[in-house]
Motif scaffolding. Structure first.
Motif, PDB file in Angstrom:
ATOM      1  N   ALA A   1      -0.665   7.527  -0.562  1.00  0.00           N
ATOM      2  CA  ALA A   1      -0.543   8.021   0.718  1.00  0.00           C
ATOM      3  C   ALA A   1       0.135   8.115   2.343  1.00  0.00           C
ATOM      4  O   ALA A   1       0.302   6.660   2.411  1.00  0.00           O
ATOM      5  N   GLU A   2       0.200   8.894   2.692  1.00  0.00           N
ATOM      6  CA  GLU A   2       0.452   9.175   4.520  1.00  0.00           C
ATOM      7  C   GLU A   2      -0.853   8.902   5.122  1.00  0.00           C
ATOM      8  O   GLU A   2      -0.487   8.051   5.786  1.00  0.00           O
ATOM      9  N   ASP A   3      -1.333   9.839   4.731  1.00  0.00           N
ATOM     10  CA  ASP A   3      -2.754   9.858   5.384  1.00  0.00           C
ATOM     11  C   ASP A   3      -4.083   9.126   4.357  1.00  0.00           C
ATOM     12  O   ASP A   3      -4.783  10.069   3.752  1.00  0.00           O
ATOM     13  N   ARG A   4      -4.225   7.596   4.743  1.00  0.00           N
ATOM     14  CA  ARG A   4      -5.364   7.374   3.769  1.00  0.00           C
ATOM     15  C   ARG A   4      -6.682   7.463   3.981  1.00  0.00           C
ATOM     16  O   ARG A   4      -7.962   7.736   3.252  1.00  0.00           O
TER      17      ARG A   4
ATOM     18  N   GLN B   1      -3.820  13.183  -0.369  1.00  0.00           N
ATOM     19  CA  GLN B   1      -2.968  11.388  -0.898  1.00  0.00           C
ATOM     20  C   GLN B   1      -2.257  11.787  -2.405  1.00  0.00           C
ATOM     21  O   GLN B   1      -0.912  11.255  -2.341  1.00  0.00           O
ATOM     22  N   THR B   2      -2.600  12.685  -2.919  1.00  0.00           N
ATOM     23  CA  THR B   2      -1.533  12.311  -4.386  1.00  0.00           C
ATOM     24  C   THR B   2      -0.280  13.079  -3.802  1.00  0.00           C
ATOM     25  O   THR B   2       1.150  13.133  -4.283  1.00  0.00           O
ATOM     26  N   GLN B   3      -0.246  14.235  -3.149  1.00  0.00           N
ATOM     27  CA  GLN B   3       0.616  14.988  -2.314  1.00  0.00           C
ATOM     28  C   GLN B   3       1.692  13.929  -1.898  1.00  0.00           C
ATOM     29  O   GLN B   3       2.818  14.070  -2.060  1.00  0.00           O
TER      30      GLN B   3
ATOM     31  N   LYS C   1      -9.188   5.018  -7.561  1.00  0.00           N
ATOM     32  CA  LYS C   1     -10.191   4.549  -6.832  1.00  0.00           C
ATOM     33  C   LYS C   1     -11.402   5.354  -7.802  1.00  0.00           C
ATOM     34  O   LYS C   1     -12.290   4.672  -8.037  1.00  0.00           O
ATOM     35  N   SER C   2     -11.619   6.051  -7.657  1.00  0.00           N
ATOM     36  CA  SER C   2     -12.695   6.673  -8.927  1.00  0.00           C
ATOM     37  C   SER C   2     -12.035   8.009  -9.904  1.00  0.00           C
ATOM     38  O   SER C   2     -11.564   8.998  -9.690  1.00  0.00           O
ATOM     39  N   MET C   3     -12.778   7.774 -10.494  1.00  0.00           N
ATOM     40  CA  MET C   3     -12.109   8.695 -12.022  1.00  0.00           C
ATOM     41  C   MET C   3     -12.966  10.104 -11.652  1.00  0.00           C
ATOM     42  O   MET C   3     -12.288  10.831 -12.652  1.00  0.00           O
TER      43      MET C   3
ATOM     44  N   GLU D   1     -10.542   3.499   2.002  1.00  0.00           N
ATOM     45  CA  GLU D   1      -9.544   4.645   2.098  1.00  0.00           C
ATOM     46  C   GLU D   1      -9.065   5.139   1.461  1.00  0.00           C
ATOM     47  O   GLU D   1      -8.653   6.073   0.977  1.00  0.00           O
ATOM     48  N   LEU D   2      -7.990   4.206   0.433  1.00  0.00           N
ATOM     49  CA  LEU D   2      -7.304   5.181  -0.448  1.00  0.00           C
ATOM     50  C   LEU D   2      -7.621   5.700  -2.004  1.00  0.00           C
ATOM     51  O   LEU D   2      -8.465   5.052  -2.106  1.00  0.00           O
ATOM     52  N   LYS D   3      -7.140   6.771  -1.907  1.00  0.00           N
ATOM     53  CA  LYS D   3      -8.201   7.035  -3.363  1.00  0.00           C
ATOM     54  C   LYS D   3      -6.984   7.291  -4.060  1.00  0.00           C
ATOM     55  O   LYS D   3      -7.273   7.307  -5.746  1.00  0.00           O
ATOM     56  N   VAL D   4      -5.640   6.760  -4.469  1.00  0.00           N
ATOM     57  CA  VAL D   4      -4.696   7.093  -5.602  1.00  0.00           C
ATOM     58  C   VAL D   4      -3.616   6.083  -4.916  1.00  0.00           C
ATOM     59  O   VAL D   4      -3.008   5.919  -3.853  1.00  0.00           O
TER      60      VAL D   4
END
Length: 115
Positions: free
Chosen positions: A29-32, A39-41, A69-71, A104-107
């Motif tokens: 993502a651009e914005d962590r 983040q996905t978009q 990061k988390s299911m 901070e990254l989720k995907v």
């Protein structure tokens, strides 16, 4: 044998093209600090930009590996993914839970596509 590398640094290339196949490095993502939807978009927008820069597109994706990061974010990520992938052009895909390079990254996603 031709191998073309684009946006290359000492560590990696953002894009590698070989035998009419496009390989993208992992995109985030651009914005962590954003939520999983944003983040996905923005991650998928980066995929679009990179594929288009070498003459490919999401309609030409062959495979994708999504790292979460988390299911717990699986459904929200899939809502964005499902709206983004053109109907009838879904690639082979895997989705796994993984420790991220930055907390901070989720995907993150890695994509392979045809030219």
């Amino acid at each position: 044998m031709s191998i073309d590398r684009y946006q290359t640094s000492a560590r990696m290339s953002k894009i590698v093209v070989h035998n009419q196949t496009v390989y993208l490095c992992g995109q985030v993502a651009e914005d962590r600090s954003a939520d999983i939807t944003h983040q996905t978009q923005t991650m998928l927008a980066k995929v679009d930009e990179l594929l288009q820069s070498v003459g490919s597109s999401r309609e030409k994706m062959l495979s994708a590996t999504v790292y979460l990061k988390s299911m717990e974010d699986f459904a929200a990520m899939n809502a964005v993914w499902d709206a983004w992938v053109p109907e009838g052009y879904a690639p082979a895909r895997a989705c796994v839970e993984a420790a991220m390079a930055s907390p901070e990254l989720k995907v993150e996603i890695s994509v392979t596509a045809a030219l």
